[in-house]
Design a protein around this motif. Structure first.
Motif, short mmCIF file in Angstrom:
data_model
loop_
_atom_site.label_atom_id
_atom_site.label_comp_id
_atom_site.label_asym_id
_atom_site.label_seq_id
_atom_site.Cartn_x
_atom_site.Cartn_y
_atom_site.Cartn_z
N VAL A 140 2.19 -53.07 46.71
CA VAL A 140 1.58 -51.74 46.59
C VAL A 140 0.07 -51.90 46.75
O VAL A 140 -0.54 -52.79 46.15
CB VAL A 140 1.90 -51.11 45.22
N ALA A 141 -0.54 -51.04 47.56
CA ALA A 141 -2.00 -50.99 47.68
C ALA A 141 -2.52 -49.90 46.75
O ALA A 141 -2.10 -48.74 46.85
CB ALA A 141 -2.40 -50.70 49.13
N HIS A 142 -3.42 -50.28 45.86
CA HIS A 142 -3.88 -49.37 44.80
C HIS A 142 -5.36 -49.04 44.97
O HIS A 142 -6.19 -49.93 45.09
CB HIS A 142 -3.66 -50.04 43.44
N ARG A 143 -5.65 -47.75 44.99
CA ARG A 143 -7.05 -47.29 44.99
C ARG A 143 -7.52 -47.24 43.54
O ARG A 143 -7.58 -46.17 42.93
CB ARG A 143 -7.17 -45.93 45.64
N ASP B 272 -2.39 -42.80 43.13
CA ASP B 272 -3.37 -43.44 44.01
C ASP B 272 -2.87 -44.78 44.54
O ASP B 272 -3.66 -45.64 44.93
CB ASP B 272 -4.72 -43.61 43.31
N ALA B 273 -1.55 -44.94 44.57
CA ALA B 273 -0.94 -46.19 45.07
C ALA B 273 -0.06 -45.87 46.27
O ALA B 273 0.63 -44.85 46.30
CB ALA B 273 -0.12 -46.86 43.97
N ALA C 225 -4.05 -34.03 44.08
CA ALA C 225 -3.39 -33.52 45.29
C ALA C 225 -3.84 -34.27 46.53
O ALA C 225 -3.05 -34.48 47.46
CB ALA C 225 -3.67 -32.02 45.44
N ASP C 226 -5.11 -34.68 46.55
CA ASP C 226 -5.63 -35.39 47.72
C ASP C 226 -5.06 -36.79 47.85
O ASP C 226 -5.10 -37.39 48.93
CB ASP C 226 -7.17 -35.45 47.65
N ASP D 30 -0.41 -39.41 50.69
CA ASP D 30 -0.20 -40.78 51.14
C ASP D 30 0.84 -41.49 50.27
O ASP D 30 1.68 -42.25 50.77
CB ASP D 30 -1.51 -41.57 51.11
N CYS D 31 0.76 -41.26 48.97
CA CYS D 31 1.70 -41.89 48.04
C CYS D 31 3.13 -41.49 48.36
O CYS D 31 4.03 -42.34 48.47
CB CYS D 31 1.33 -41.50 46.60
N LEU D 32 3.37 -40.19 48.53
CA LEU D 32 4.72 -39.70 48.78
C LEU D 32 5.22 -40.06 50.18
O LEU D 32 6.40 -40.40 50.36
CB LEU D 32 4.76 -38.19 48.57
N ALA D 33 4.34 -39.99 51.16
CA ALA D 33 4.75 -40.33 52.53
C ALA D 33 5.28 -41.76 52.58
O ALA D 33 6.24 -42.06 53.30
CB ALA D 33 3.58 -40.15 53.48
#
Length: 306
Positions: free
Chosen positions: A210-213, A89-90, A14-15, A19-22
């Motif tokens: 895509v920026a991936h954590r 997380d992307a 959820a955390d 960011d992913c959806l925005a």
């Protein structure tokens, strides 16, 4: 452009999802639908989505069934000709989806790979696709390299990294979905190998950034990740590799495993050594099942990215 569904698997993320959806709402080509597959989360994911992202379609699973089963559930729940996968997380740049869809327009292009960069160091590549070496070892192309001229042109690669990828439904209907026995890790290599054997191509789209954590989920269960990687690699080859590659693996890998065990024990990591042994034992137990999945003994074509 062709309508596209974005499928996002999530387990207690959820955390990360906000960011992913925005980022998806900022796309220059809006997705036709966004589906989040909740893999049995206990962190309030469903409530967060209902409040903050009511446009998102939520598919809830009863427990954590793994990456492969989650994305398969999303694919089955969708009906568009193109399906994009994105890790929770992307974070995709605004032109991500448009670049993927544009690249998919080529003849027999059934998969499109993103430019995945390290979220902690966006100037460094995490991967632009997959390749498999003559020993049957898969790797992410460009991993750890600085972004630069070598990553600015569209080119063919073996397959996409499923953390951020596009698949054509026609391909999935023909060769099947992700192998749920894999649970997670190397399932994208397996699907790409099956697709390439069926004559489908994969292009890398440099504009799909895509920026991936990396490891946001895996770092919570590091030994589970190691177990899955060690278990799934023999299955990957059993299903896809040609006989010569299989023989080389069977002859050389036991010696490498012994060396790895000695290294782990010398480093006083007995639990990690136990994980390796148990993973290889699990791989052997289902090896006959994986060998039966070889498509009528068809020889896989070894292929490397240019």
């Amino acid at each position: 452009m062709t309508a596209t569904t974005v499928v996002i698997p999530s387990w207690n993320g959820a955390d990360l999802l906000a960011d992913c959806l925005a980022a998806l709402w900022r796309q220059t080509l809006p997705p036709g639908e966004v589906i989040v597959i909740d893999n049995g989360s206990t962190d309030g994911t469903a409530a967060m989505l209902a409040e903050a992202f009511p446009e998102v379609r939520l598919v809830g699973l009863d427990r954590n069934r793994g990456f492969a089963a989650a994305v398969n559930a999303g694919i089955r729940a969708s009906d568009t000709p193109l399906i994009a996968l994105l890790n929770n997380d992307a974070v995709a740049e605004p032109g991500w989806l448009a670049a993927l869809v544009e690249a998919a327009d080529g003849e027999r292009v059934g998969m499109v790979a993103s430019k995945i960069v390290d979220a902690a160091d966006p100037g460094r590549i995490e991967g632009i696709g997959l390749e498999v070496d003559p020993e049957g070892n898969p790797r992410q192309i460009g991993r750890g390299e600085p972004d630069g001229p070598g990553f600015v042109r569209c080119r063919e690669v073996f397959g996409p990294i499923a953390a951020a990828a596009l698949y054509r439904r026609q391909l999935l209907d023909e060769v099947g979905l992700f192998d749920e026995d894999f649970f997670a890790y190397l399932e994208d290599v397996d699907l790409a190998w099956r697709a390439r054997r069926a004559g489908w191509r994969c292009l890398y789209a440099p504009g799909a950034v895509v920026a991936h954590r990396r490891g946001s989920t895996g770092r919570r269960i590091p030994r589970r990740v190691s177990y899955l990687a060690w278990r799934n690699h023999p299955w990957l080859l059993a299903k896809n590799a040609d006989r010569r590659m299989l023989v080389r693996f069977a002859l050389r890998q036991p010696l490498r495993d012994v060396a790895d065990l000695a290294r782990l024990l010398a480093a006083r990591r007995p639990l990690d050594a136990l994980v390796l042994v148990s993973a290889r034992a699990a791989a052997l137990a289902r090896l006959p099942r994986m060998l039966r999945r070889r498509r009528n003994g068809a020889r896989a074509r070894r292929w490397r990215a240019a």
